[in-house]
Design a protein around this motif. Structure first.
Motif, PDB file in Angstrom:
ATOM      1  N   ILE A  40       0.850  -1.192   0.000  1.00  0.00           N
ATOM      2  CA  ILE A  40       0.000   0.000   0.000  1.00  0.00           C
ATOM      3  C   ILE A  40       0.891   1.249   0.000  1.00  0.00           C
ATOM      4  O   ILE A  40       1.853   1.326   0.763  1.00  0.00           O
ATOM      5  CB  ILE A  40      -0.898   0.014   1.267  1.00  0.00           C
ATOM      6  CG1 ILE A  40      -1.817  -1.218   1.296  1.00  0.00           C
ATOM      7  CG2 ILE A  40      -1.702   1.309   1.366  1.00  0.00           C
ATOM      8  CD1 ILE A  40      -2.915  -1.208   0.274  1.00  0.00           C
ATOM      9  N   CYS A  41       0.547   2.212  -0.847  1.00  0.00           N
ATOM     10  CA  CYS A  41       1.282   3.487  -0.890  1.00  0.00           C
ATOM     11  C   CYS A  41       1.035   4.239   0.418  1.00  0.00           C
ATOM     12  O   CYS A  41      -0.117   4.486   0.779  1.00  0.00           O
ATOM     13  CB  CYS A  41       0.794   4.296  -2.091  1.00  0.00           C
ATOM     14  SG  CYS A  41       1.463   5.968  -2.161  1.00  0.00           S
ATOM     15  N   TRP A  42       2.113   4.621   1.107  1.00  0.00           N
ATOM     16  CA  TRP A  42       1.929   5.287   2.401  1.00  0.00           C
ATOM     17  C   TRP A  42       1.392   6.710   2.230  1.00  0.00           C
ATOM     18  O   TRP A  42       0.890   7.313   3.168  1.00  0.00           O
ATOM     19  CB  TRP A  42       3.223   5.294   3.227  1.00  0.00           C
ATOM     20  CG  TRP A  42       4.347   6.158   2.702  1.00  0.00           C
ATOM     21  CD1 TRP A  42       5.376   5.757   1.897  1.00  0.00           C
ATOM     22  CD2 TRP A  42       4.569   7.550   2.949  1.00  0.00           C
ATOM     23  NE1 TRP A  42       6.211   6.824   1.623  1.00  0.00           N
ATOM     24  CE2 TRP A  42       5.747   7.930   2.260  1.00  0.00           C
ATOM     25  CE3 TRP A  42       3.894   8.521   3.678  1.00  0.00           C
ATOM     26  CZ2 TRP A  42       6.251   9.229   2.273  1.00  0.00           C
ATOM     27  CZ3 TRP A  42       4.392   9.826   3.694  1.00  0.00           C
ATOM     28  CH2 TRP A  42       5.562  10.158   2.999  1.00  0.00           C
ATOM     29  N   ILE A  43       1.442   7.224   0.998  1.00  0.00           N
ATOM     30  CA  ILE A  43       0.974   8.598   0.776  1.00  0.00           C
ATOM     31  C   ILE A  43      -0.543   8.632   0.515  1.00  0.00           C
ATOM     32  O   ILE A  43      -1.260   9.420   1.118  1.00  0.00           O
ATOM     33  CB  ILE A  43       1.735   9.243  -0.399  1.00  0.00           C
ATOM     34  CG1 ILE A  43       3.245   9.291  -0.075  1.00  0.00           C
ATOM     35  CG2 ILE A  43       1.214  10.658  -0.683  1.00  0.00           C
ATOM     36  CD1 ILE A  43       4.143   9.670  -1.245  1.00  0.00           C
ATOM     37  N   CYS A  44      -1.024   7.741  -0.384  1.00  0.00           N
ATOM     38  CA  CYS A  44      -2.431   7.885  -0.790  1.00  0.00           C
ATOM     39  C   CYS A  44      -3.268   6.630  -0.558  1.00  0.00           C
ATOM     40  O   CYS A  44      -4.492   6.676  -0.712  1.00  0.00           O
ATOM     41  CB  CYS A  44      -2.514   8.273  -2.260  1.00  0.00           C
ATOM     42  SG  CYS A  44      -2.092   6.901  -3.345  1.00  0.00           S
ATOM     43  N   GLY A  45      -2.639   5.499  -0.233  1.00  0.00           N
ATOM     44  CA  GLY A  45      -3.399   4.280   0.035  1.00  0.00           C
ATOM     45  C   GLY A  45      -3.659   3.411  -1.181  1.00  0.00           C
ATOM     46  O   GLY A  45      -4.257   2.341  -1.067  1.00  0.00           O
TER      47      GLY A  45
ATOM     48  N   ILE B 256       5.861   3.213  -3.026  1.00  0.00           N
ATOM     49  CA  ILE B 256       4.777   4.175  -3.193  1.00  0.00           C
ATOM     50  C   ILE B 256       4.138   3.927  -4.560  1.00  0.00           C
ATOM     51  O   ILE B 256       4.710   3.227  -5.397  1.00  0.00           O
ATOM     52  CB  ILE B 256       5.256   5.652  -3.048  1.00  0.00           C
ATOM     53  CG1 ILE B 256       6.390   5.973  -4.006  1.00  0.00           C
ATOM     54  CG2 ILE B 256       5.701   5.930  -1.628  1.00  0.00           C
ATOM     55  CD1 ILE B 256       6.903   7.409  -3.866  1.00  0.00           C
ATOM     56  N   CYS B 257       2.956   4.483  -4.781  1.00  0.00           N
ATOM     57  CA  CYS B 257       2.263   4.174  -6.036  1.00  0.00           C
ATOM     58  C   CYS B 257       2.832   4.997  -7.193  1.00  0.00           C
ATOM     59  O   CYS B 257       3.525   6.002  -6.982  1.00  0.00           O
ATOM     60  CB  CYS B 257       0.752   4.388  -5.899  1.00  0.00           C
ATOM     61  SG  CYS B 257       0.278   6.116  -5.939  1.00  0.00           S
ATOM     62  N   HIS B 258       2.532   4.546  -8.409  1.00  0.00           N
ATOM     63  CA  HIS B 258       3.044   5.197  -9.608  1.00  0.00           C
ATOM     64  C   HIS B 258       2.589   6.661  -9.663  1.00  0.00           C
ATOM     65  O   HIS B 258       3.371   7.556  -9.973  1.00  0.00           O
ATOM     66  CB  HIS B 258       2.547   4.428 -10.835  1.00  0.00           C
ATOM     67  CG  HIS B 258       3.068   4.974 -12.119  1.00  0.00           C
ATOM     68  ND1 HIS B 258       4.388   4.871 -12.487  1.00  0.00           N
ATOM     69  CD2 HIS B 258       2.466   5.680 -13.103  1.00  0.00           C
ATOM     70  CE1 HIS B 258       4.574   5.466 -13.649  1.00  0.00           C
ATOM     71  NE2 HIS B 258       3.422   5.970 -14.043  1.00  0.00           N
ATOM     72  N   HIS B 259       1.328   6.904  -9.328  1.00  0.00           N
ATOM     73  CA  HIS B 259       0.783   8.267  -9.389  1.00  0.00           C
ATOM     74  C   HIS B 259       1.561   9.203  -8.442  1.00  0.00           C
ATOM     75  O   HIS B 259       1.969  10.290  -8.825  1.00  0.00           O
ATOM     76  CB  HIS B 259      -0.706   8.257  -9.022  1.00  0.00           C
ATOM     77  CG  HIS B 259      -1.297   9.629  -8.971  1.00  0.00           C
ATOM     78  ND1 HIS B 259      -1.725  10.299 -10.100  1.00  0.00           N
ATOM     79  CD2 HIS B 259      -1.496  10.485  -7.937  1.00  0.00           C
ATOM     80  CE1 HIS B 259      -2.166  11.503  -9.757  1.00  0.00           C
ATOM     81  NE2 HIS B 259      -2.045  11.638  -8.452  1.00  0.00           N
ATOM     82  N   CYS B 260       1.752   8.760  -7.198  1.00  0.00           N
ATOM     83  CA  CYS B 260       2.451   9.605  -6.227  1.00  0.00           C
ATOM     84  C   CYS B 260       3.905   9.823  -6.630  1.00  0.00           C
ATOM     85  O   CYS B 260       4.460  10.888  -6.417  1.00  0.00           O
ATOM     86  CB  CYS B 260       2.386   9.000  -4.821  1.00  0.00           C
ATOM     87  SG  CYS B 260       0.777   9.229  -4.065  1.00  0.00           S
ATOM     88  N   ASN B 261       4.517   8.793  -7.233  1.00  0.00           N
ATOM     89  CA  ASN B 261       5.935   8.901  -7.569  1.00  0.00           C
ATOM     90  C   ASN B 261       6.167   9.709  -8.847  1.00  0.00           C
ATOM     91  O   ASN B 261       7.276  10.164  -9.092  1.00  0.00           O
ATOM     92  CB  ASN B 261       6.548   7.504  -7.720  1.00  0.00           C
ATOM     93  CG  ASN B 261       8.032   7.507  -7.388  1.00  0.00           C
ATOM     94  OD1 ASN B 261       8.574   8.509  -6.930  1.00  0.00           O
ATOM     95  ND2 ASN B 261       8.699   6.398  -7.628  1.00  0.00           N
TER      96      ASN B 261
HETATM   97 ZN   LIG Z   1       0.180   6.983  -3.772  1.00  0.00          ZN
END
Ligand SMILES: [Zn+2]
Length: 227
Positions: free
Chosen positions: A3-8, A61-66
């Motif tokens: 799970i991305c710690w920034i957005c879930g 982290i997820c692709h979107h956040c990165n």
């Molecule tokens: Zn994310």
């Protein structure tokens, strides 16, 4: 599922410990023929590319956040580190650097974006070093483009790195306080060439003396005082 710690969202990517652009600035092109060597947990690893997994945090982290979410933060950070690397020969001997020309865009926004890059790096570092810490306020800052009140950085002249061909991050140092124990102070170094950047977390006042000049977006001076 990670799970991305920034957005879930589902997390599939990893952040570099030292940014790929900084590695390229210092070491040039890294290939199988001219690899880099790094030491992790007492073991030497060979990097045949700056995109090697050994160059990245284990936290995902997820692709979107990165990409979409933090690309502008990464860009501002690269502009700052490029400027510092270009001036590394004078960093040990001068007290301030004119910061007006660092960013291609607005200065205040540049400092905010550098700060938010470090907010992202701080979260990955905390997870990597297995420090119990509630990162929700850090995630919120990244998503809303707002500064975190308790994260600072400085260019720390007290650390004298002699070698231009060097890049590393230090382990994180943490002080806990209270019951239940809560992190009240955390610090680590991001060192590129002869440029030692210290990243500091503390709430209100630091529990130990902190030397030098802390940089934070709420202090909008157009020069960088070196610590
Ligand atoms: Zn994310």
């Amino acid at each position: 599922m990670n799970i991305c710690w920034i957005c879930g969202r589902e997390a599939t990517t990893r952040e570099h410990r030292v940014k790929a652009s900084d590695l390229r600035s210092i070491f040039g092109v890294v290939t199988q023929q001219s690899p880099l060597y790094t030491k992790q947990d007492g073991t030497v690893k060979i990097l045949q590319s700056v995109k090697s997994d050994f160059a990245k945090y284990s936290a995902k982290i997820c692709h979107h956040c990165n990409t979409t979410q933090t690309q502008k933060y990464d860009k501002a950070w690269s502009e700052l580190t490029n400027y510092l690397l270009n001036n590394q020969s004078v960093i040990g001997s001068c007290k301030t650097l004119n910061a007006g020309k660092i960013f291609s865009g607005d200065f205040k926004q540049g400092i905010l974006y550098c700060h938010l890059y470090l907010v992202k790096a701080f979260g990955c570092k905390i997870i990597d070093d297995q420090v119990p810490f509630d990162l929700s306020s850090f995630a919120e800052c990244i998503l809303s483009e707002k500064a975190h009140p308790d994260l600072y950085f400085s260019v720390d002249n007290k650390i004298k790195s002699k070698n231009r061909n060097y890049a590393a991050t230090s382990p994180i140092q943490v002080i806990h306080h209270g019951s239940p124990k809560k992190v009240v102070y955390a610090a680590w170094y991001y060192i590129i060439g002869k440029v030692p950047i210290k990243i500091l977390y503390y709430v209100n006042t630091p529990p130990i003396p902190v030397h030098g000049h802390m940089i934070h977006p709420r202090i909008g001076k157009k020069f960088l005082r070196l610590a």
